[in-house]
Motif scaffolding. Structure first.
Motif, PDB file in Angstrom:
ATOM      1  N   GLY A  90      10.965 -15.733   3.816  1.00  0.00           N
ATOM      2  CA  GLY A  90      11.597 -14.442   3.572  1.00  0.00           C
ATOM      3  C   GLY A  90      12.334 -14.400   2.255  1.00  0.00           C
ATOM      4  O   GLY A  90      12.536 -15.413   1.584  1.00  0.00           O
ATOM      5  N   ASP A  91      12.753 -13.199   1.892  1.00  0.00           N
ATOM      6  CA  ASP A  91      13.541 -12.973   0.690  1.00  0.00           C
ATOM      7  C   ASP A  91      14.915 -13.611   0.857  1.00  0.00           C
ATOM      8  O   ASP A  91      15.526 -13.546   1.931  1.00  0.00           O
ATOM      9  CB  ASP A  91      13.679 -11.465   0.488  1.00  0.00           C
ATOM     10  CG  ASP A  91      14.729 -11.104  -0.539  1.00  0.00           C
ATOM     11  OD1 ASP A  91      14.454 -11.277  -1.737  1.00  0.00           O
ATOM     12  OD2 ASP A  91      15.828 -10.670  -0.135  1.00  0.00           O
ATOM     13  N   TRP A  92      15.428 -14.241  -0.225  1.00  0.00           N
ATOM     14  CA  TRP A  92      16.704 -14.965  -0.119  1.00  0.00           C
ATOM     15  C   TRP A  92      17.832 -14.060   0.387  1.00  0.00           C
ATOM     16  O   TRP A  92      18.671 -14.486   1.196  1.00  0.00           O
ATOM     17  CB  TRP A  92      17.088 -15.560  -1.486  1.00  0.00           C
ATOM     18  CG  TRP A  92      17.533 -14.532  -2.488  1.00  0.00           C
ATOM     19  CD1 TRP A  92      16.770 -13.922  -3.445  1.00  0.00           C
ATOM     20  CD2 TRP A  92      18.837 -13.967  -2.614  1.00  0.00           C
ATOM     21  NE1 TRP A  92      17.513 -13.016  -4.161  1.00  0.00           N
ATOM     22  CE2 TRP A  92      18.793 -13.015  -3.667  1.00  0.00           C
ATOM     23  CE3 TRP A  92      20.048 -14.165  -1.952  1.00  0.00           C
ATOM     24  CZ2 TRP A  92      19.898 -12.276  -4.058  1.00  0.00           C
ATOM     25  CZ3 TRP A  92      21.159 -13.423  -2.343  1.00  0.00           C
ATOM     26  CH2 TRP A  92      21.080 -12.488  -3.389  1.00  0.00           C
ATOM     27  N   GLY A  93      17.865 -12.795  -0.081  1.00  0.00           N
ATOM     28  CA  GLY A  93      18.944 -11.895   0.286  1.00  0.00           C
ATOM     29  C   GLY A  93      18.843 -11.416   1.716  1.00  0.00           C
ATOM     30  O   GLY A  93      19.841 -11.371   2.446  1.00  0.00           O
ATOM     31  N   MET A  94      17.631 -11.055   2.160  1.00  0.00           N
ATOM     32  CA  MET A  94      17.453 -10.543   3.511  1.00  0.00           C
ATOM     33  C   MET A  94      17.671 -11.638   4.558  1.00  0.00           C
ATOM     34  O   MET A  94      18.221 -11.386   5.627  1.00  0.00           O
ATOM     35  CB  MET A  94      16.048  -9.938   3.659  1.00  0.00           C
ATOM     36  CG  MET A  94      15.826  -8.678   2.835  1.00  0.00           C
ATOM     37  SD  MET A  94      16.908  -7.292   3.315  1.00  0.00           S
ATOM     38  CE  MET A  94      18.280  -7.462   2.156  1.00  0.00           C
ATOM     39  N   VAL A  95      17.245 -12.865   4.239  1.00  0.00           N
ATOM     40  CA  VAL A  95      17.473 -13.986   5.158  1.00  0.00           C
ATOM     41  C   VAL A  95      18.969 -14.285   5.253  1.00  0.00           C
ATOM     42  O   VAL A  95      19.512 -14.495   6.351  1.00  0.00           O
ATOM     43  CB  VAL A  95      16.692 -15.238   4.703  1.00  0.00           C
ATOM     44  CG1 VAL A  95      17.096 -16.454   5.527  1.00  0.00           C
ATOM     45  CG2 VAL A  95      15.190 -14.995   4.819  1.00  0.00           C
ATOM     46  N   THR A  96      19.654 -14.281   4.109  1.00  0.00           N
ATOM     47  CA  THR A  96      21.101 -14.536   4.115  1.00  0.00           C
ATOM     48  C   THR A  96      21.837 -13.453   4.891  1.00  0.00           C
ATOM     49  O   THR A  96      22.748 -13.742   5.676  1.00  0.00           O
ATOM     50  CB  THR A  96      21.646 -14.601   2.678  1.00  0.00           C
ATOM     51  OG1 THR A  96      20.924 -15.587   1.940  1.00  0.00           O
ATOM     52  CG2 THR A  96      23.121 -14.973   2.674  1.00  0.00           C
ATOM     53  N   LEU A  97      21.453 -12.196   4.689  1.00  0.00           N
ATOM     54  CA  LEU A  97      22.076 -11.093   5.412  1.00  0.00           C
ATOM     55  C   LEU A  97      21.883 -11.269   6.920  1.00  0.00           C
ATOM     56  O   LEU A  97      22.839 -11.107   7.704  1.00  0.00           O
ATOM     57  CB  LEU A  97      21.473  -9.762   4.951  1.00  0.00           C
ATOM     58  CG  LEU A  97      21.882  -8.510   5.735  1.00  0.00           C
ATOM     59  CD1 LEU A  97      23.389  -8.318   5.710  1.00  0.00           C
ATOM     60  CD2 LEU A  97      21.161  -7.276   5.198  1.00  0.00           C
TER      61      LEU A  97
END
Length: 307
Positions: free
Chosen positions: A152-159
């Protein structure tokens, strides 16, 4: 007899000369070692100074200008003729949003408020999960480290994980060791540049900090001490726990039919999230020729077998 005495004398002179040369060589090696230790000590001191700055840095509460930070910024593209132009436009919009919010720190307050709400939700969820888990087998290890690997995208996974656990996560910035943010001001597509377009990472690079950056006519570069720091020269890399970053945009999406739309949608206010930037460079293997012909052949055979 005189000849033997002369030869003995000459031998003694040679021995003394050799001893003198050996002592001189040892002295030179000792001086060189001392010099190297001094240089290493100097590097450690500079790296430690940078670490101390990061650990004690506080927001001033004053309005910030994007031009005082990071790379030389591009002129706002009026046309979307290339994807790089669109990425530069996204960057300019993001920095403009953070500039407007800097005096009140509204994005940071919003992100921390969201984090607190997610933390309360996570505690409630954990309590209900614990009551259910008591009925399960007793041989489970509750404190065992859990590692999850997800695409996944780094930002969406972190969110997603920030919401799930109610904790702020450290996020790896796969950093350029020589140029702050890599090519983010030019519209380059890599992970570090993507992060800079969606967050306030740009404002973490103070152009007036001579320990961290050196300003050139057309570019901004890291100092040698900062490069060593990002390369983990002393076993440590950049992790900013004192000044969390804030992400306000979603991922890049070039699957839309609109040529001027490449994603980077603003996140809803309830999804703006904080994170700790872990800025570290990968080992540079370019030009090392570590991929041998045999290894390359083995790779393609493995790929063929998989097909």
């Amino acid at each position: 007899k005189e000849e033997r005495i002369f030869l003995k004398h000459e031998t003694n002179q040679d021995a003394k000369s050799k001893e003198t040369k050996d002592r001189q060589k040892q002295m030179e090696q000792k001086q060189l070692k001392t010099s190297e230790e001094t240089n290493v000590s100097s590097k450690i001191t500079k790296i430690q100074a940078i670490m101390n700055k990061i650990a004690t840095r506080q927001t001033t509460g004053a309005a910030m200008k994007a031009c005082d930070f990071g790379q030389n910024l591009p002129i706002y593209p009026r046309e979307c003729s290339t994807i790089n132009h669109m990425r530069r436009r996204v960057l300019c919009d993001t920095l403009n949003d953070f500039e407007k919010a800097s005096a009140t720190q509204s994005f940071h307050k919003l992100a921390m408020s969201n984090l607190e709400r997610w933390r309360k939700d996570a505690v409630t969820h954990a309590a209900s999960f614990e009551s259910v888990s008591k009925n399960r087998c007793s041989d489970q290890q509750p404190n065992r480290c859990k590692v999850e690997v997800v695409p996944g995208d780094w930002g969406m996974v972190t969110l997603a994980y920030t919401k799930k656990y109610g904790e702020m996560f450290a996020v790896l910035n796969m950093a350029n060791a020589y140029r702050p943010g890599g090519g983010y001001a030019w519209g380059c597509p890599a992970q570090e540049e993507n992060m800079f377009r969606r967050t306030d990472c740009h404002f973490s690079i103070d152009r007036s900090d001579k320990d961290v950056v050196k300003i050139k006519s057309s570019d901004v570069e890291y100092t040698s001490a900062m490069t060593n720091f990002l390369n983990g020269a002393e076993g440590k890399v950049y992790l900013d726990t004192a000044s969390p970053r804030v992400c306000i945009r979603g991922p890049e999406d070039i699957t839309t039919n609109d040529e001027c739309d490449i994603g980077y949608k603003l996140l809803p206010e309830e999804s703006v999230f904080p994170f700790m930037e872990l800025r570290a460079a990968a080992v540079d293997r370019r030009g090392c020729n570590f991929i041998t012909k045999e290894l390359n052949q083995k790779y393609w055979k493995t790929c063929a077998a998989g097909l």
